[in-house]
Design an enzyme around this catalytic site. Structure first.
Site, short mmCIF file in Angstrom:
data_model
loop_
_atom_site.label_atom_id
_atom_site.label_comp_id
_atom_site.label_asym_id
_atom_site.label_seq_id
_atom_site.Cartn_x
_atom_site.Cartn_y
_atom_site.Cartn_z
N CYS A 51 0.91 -1.11 0.01
CA CYS A 51 -0.04 0.28 0.02
C CYS A 51 0.93 1.25 0.00
O CYS A 51 0.54 2.55 -0.30
CB CYS A 51 -0.86 0.07 1.23
SG CYS A 51 -2.24 -1.38 1.47
N ILE A 279 -7.43 -27.43 2.91
CA ILE A 279 -6.93 -26.26 2.21
C ILE A 279 -7.67 -25.09 2.61
O ILE A 279 -9.05 -25.07 2.58
CB ILE A 279 -7.12 -26.48 0.62
CG1 ILE A 279 -6.21 -27.71 0.07
CG2 ILE A 279 -6.48 -25.43 -0.15
CD1 ILE A 279 -6.48 -28.16 -1.22
N GLY A 283 -6.82 -13.72 1.83
CA GLY A 283 -6.29 -12.67 0.93
C GLY A 283 -7.27 -12.35 -0.14
O GLY A 283 -8.45 -12.61 -0.26
N TYR A 426 -15.05 15.24 22.41
CA TYR A 426 -15.29 16.72 22.12
C TYR A 426 -14.08 17.66 22.96
O TYR A 426 -14.20 17.67 24.16
CB TYR A 426 -16.77 17.01 22.44
CG TYR A 426 -16.88 18.79 22.26
CD1 TYR A 426 -16.51 19.56 21.26
CD2 TYR A 426 -17.16 19.39 23.47
CE1 TYR A 426 -16.63 20.77 20.91
CE2 TYR A 426 -17.28 20.82 23.28
CZ TYR A 426 -16.83 21.59 22.16
OH TYR A 426 -17.12 22.91 22.03
#
Length: 551
Positions: A51, A279, A283, A426
């Site tokens: 990324c 299996i 991803g 806040y």
């Protein structure tokens, strides 16, 4: 071919590294010191920050090595993993529980037995059937980055084909590197997870910084130094980057007879197990369930990392479940942030679901504290039940934290009106007493309760309603909806008699004063909805229509 000895110790073979494969491998080791864990990676790098690749083009990430997280040697030293790069798995023999591996360095093949196999082959860039497409560069791994970086250094003009998240990141970073950049998108808008009135804000930011964006632009031919459009126009360039999406690498699973979806992707259950009990798949190659329970292809890093950990837990006997997660994504667009979670309006409408939308344009923090930046938000929800389908956000500082709160609310099953009850932090430098997420909840609650009827930006034209702009005259003078009459909010009471009996629609800048006006006039006997999101949403919607002519 020689068959590797199998000595009875549990052996887990992982096909593919990076996020999913390496998360599984390291978690397995933390849970079982004795297991034999073998990672087979076809490429040269088994663990890298994919990324972060675009940001090396501009020099934001100056050192290429910072993108390389681990090597086979470091993974062996820390985790005792047998990591083998340049190893291509060519076949799975499910009957004997072996994989056929070709060592690309030594040019030899061997078989490797497994107790459990984890498939993490990822996804491959899509290359559409365009003449000359082989001349385009892609950006999926470190080798791709090296080729693209070299080409960028040698040239000054770039064409990026594809306006998704990767295409936008590449366009931004090539522009930051000094290139003249043209971004081509075949559909009418960039960033398809967003609806058009939000996506156009990101487009405007790209154009503000010198990126030429062209939507509805169909490419018919490529060469190493030119791109031809269906109109016959040819764009000269020094390099072409193809970023039109990725497809799951499911060929190995398909050839092994595992269940694969017709449109691609390995089908797994909630424990990420394939149709073979020995299996698993994780991803980008594995299909997951969206919040509505439908199969979805979600090639995002969060899911890959989470799935890798869960698969390791399941193999070691722990019950796990991965299902119904919203796709949440975010992208930097120069000084803006664009993000989405869950389904957008287009997707909800296509499924025939009952829905409503609300738009708001709050400041990132209290308006009286310096430096507040606008954040445009959109919520898509069921107006009867309040179920949240998805949300989008485009803006400056604080956009990321709002989409994260909304993703959490969606995942937790909160309803739209619940957003007003969230006790968010806040202080004036960070938010308002009513945080922008709270305000979405208030507006949604008004819609759910029937307190305010709304008209969307794309419904205004042809509605037959008299448009009343309740902003101040100075705002009206700076820009207005064609045909709108300006009656400031504070004058409405005294002029209600002249409005009664005529179908109306009121609007302000962002929707809040319009809501007050709609309530006031409704109480005085007028037929009047509020334009959702006000003038700013209408303006963005019109810009999205104007920005996508045929090229």
């Amino acid at each position: 071919m020689t068959v590797a000895d199998f000595d009875g110790v549990r052996r887990i073979v992982i096909v593919g590294g990076v996020a999913g494969g390496m998360s599984a491998a390291t978690r397995l080791r933390r849970l079982d010191e004795r297991a034999e864990i073998v990672v087979l990676e076809r490429g040269e790098h088994v663990s890298f920050a994919n990324c972060g690749l675009p940001y090396h083009l501009s020099g934001v990430i100056a050192e290429r090595e910072r993108l390389l997280l681990h090597t086979p040697q470091s993974l062996s030293a820390r985790f005792g993993l047998d990591v083998r790069i340049r190893q291509e798995v060519r076949r799975i023999d499910r009957a004997t529980r072996q994989v056929e591996v070709h060592d690309l360095q030594a040019n030899r093949s061997y078989a490797l037995a497994y107790d459990h196999l984890i498939l993490s082959p990822g996804a491959a860039p899509v290359r559409p059937p365009i003449p000359g497409a082989q001349h385009a560069l892609t950006l999926r791994n470190v080798s791709d980055l090296d080729r693209l970086k070299s080409a960028a250094v040698a040239g000054q003009r770039s064409v990026v084909i594809g306006g998704g998240f990767i295409g936008v990141e590449v366009a931004e970073n090539l522009r930051e590197a000094g290139h003249q950049v043209t971004l081509l998108e075949g559909s009418p808008q960039i960033l398809p997870p967003l609806d058009p009135e939000l996506a156009v804000l990101a487009r405007q930011e790209l154009e503000k910084h010198g990126v030429q964006v062209r939507c509805s632009a169909q490419v018919t031919q490529l060469t190493e130094r030119s791109v031809t459009l269906h109109s016959g126009e040819t764009l000269d360039t020094d390099l072409v980057v193809l970023a039109v999406g990725v497809r799951p690498e499911d060929g190995l699973a398909r050839d092994a007879g595992l269940e694969v979806a017709g449109r691609g992707g390995i089908v797994v259950d909630e424990s990420l197990l394939t149709s073979d009990p020995h299996i698993s798949a994780v991803g980008d190659a594995a299909l997951v369930r969206d919040p509505l329970g439908e199969l979805a292809f979600v090639p995002l890093a969060w899911g890959a990392n989470r799935q890798g950990r869960l698969v390791a837990d399941r193999i070691m006997g722990h019950p796990v479940s991965f299902g119904g997660h919203p796709a949440t994504a975010i992208v930097k667009v120069f000084d803006l942030t664009a993000a989405s979670t869950g389904l957008n309006e287009k997707q909800v409408a296509a499924r025939g679901l009952p829905y409503a939308t609300v738009h708001t344009h709050p400041g990132s923090h209290a308006g009286y504290y310096p430096g507040a930046e606008r954040v445009s938000l959109k919520l898509v929800f069921d107006p009867q039940s309040g179920r949240i389908y998805g949300a989008q956000a485009v803006g400056g500082a604080g956009t990321d934290k709002r989409i994260d709160v909304l993703a959490t609310a969606l995942h937790a099953g909160l309803h739209a009106d619940d957003l007003s009850d969230l006790p968010l932090a806040y202080a004036p430098p960070y938010s308002s007493a009513k945080d922008p997420v709270n305000m979405l909840g208030y507006v949604a609650q008004n819609v759910m309760d029937g307190l305010t009827r709304t008209v969307q930006w794309h419904e205004l034209e042809g509605s037959g309603r008299r448009i009343i702009d309740v902003r101040d005259p100075s705002e009206y003078a700076r820009g207005r909806i064609p045909g709108a009459e300006n009656i400031p909010l504070d004058d409405l009471r005294s002029r209600a008699d002249e409005l009664r009996g005529t179908p109306l629609v009121v609007h302000c800048q962002v929707g809040q004063r319009g809501h007050t006006a709609a309530r006031l006039l409704t109480e005085l006997g007028c037929d009047v909805p509020n334009l959702d999101g006000g003038y700013l949403t209408w303006q963005a919607g019109q810009a999205s229509r104007d920005a996508s002519p045929q090229s």
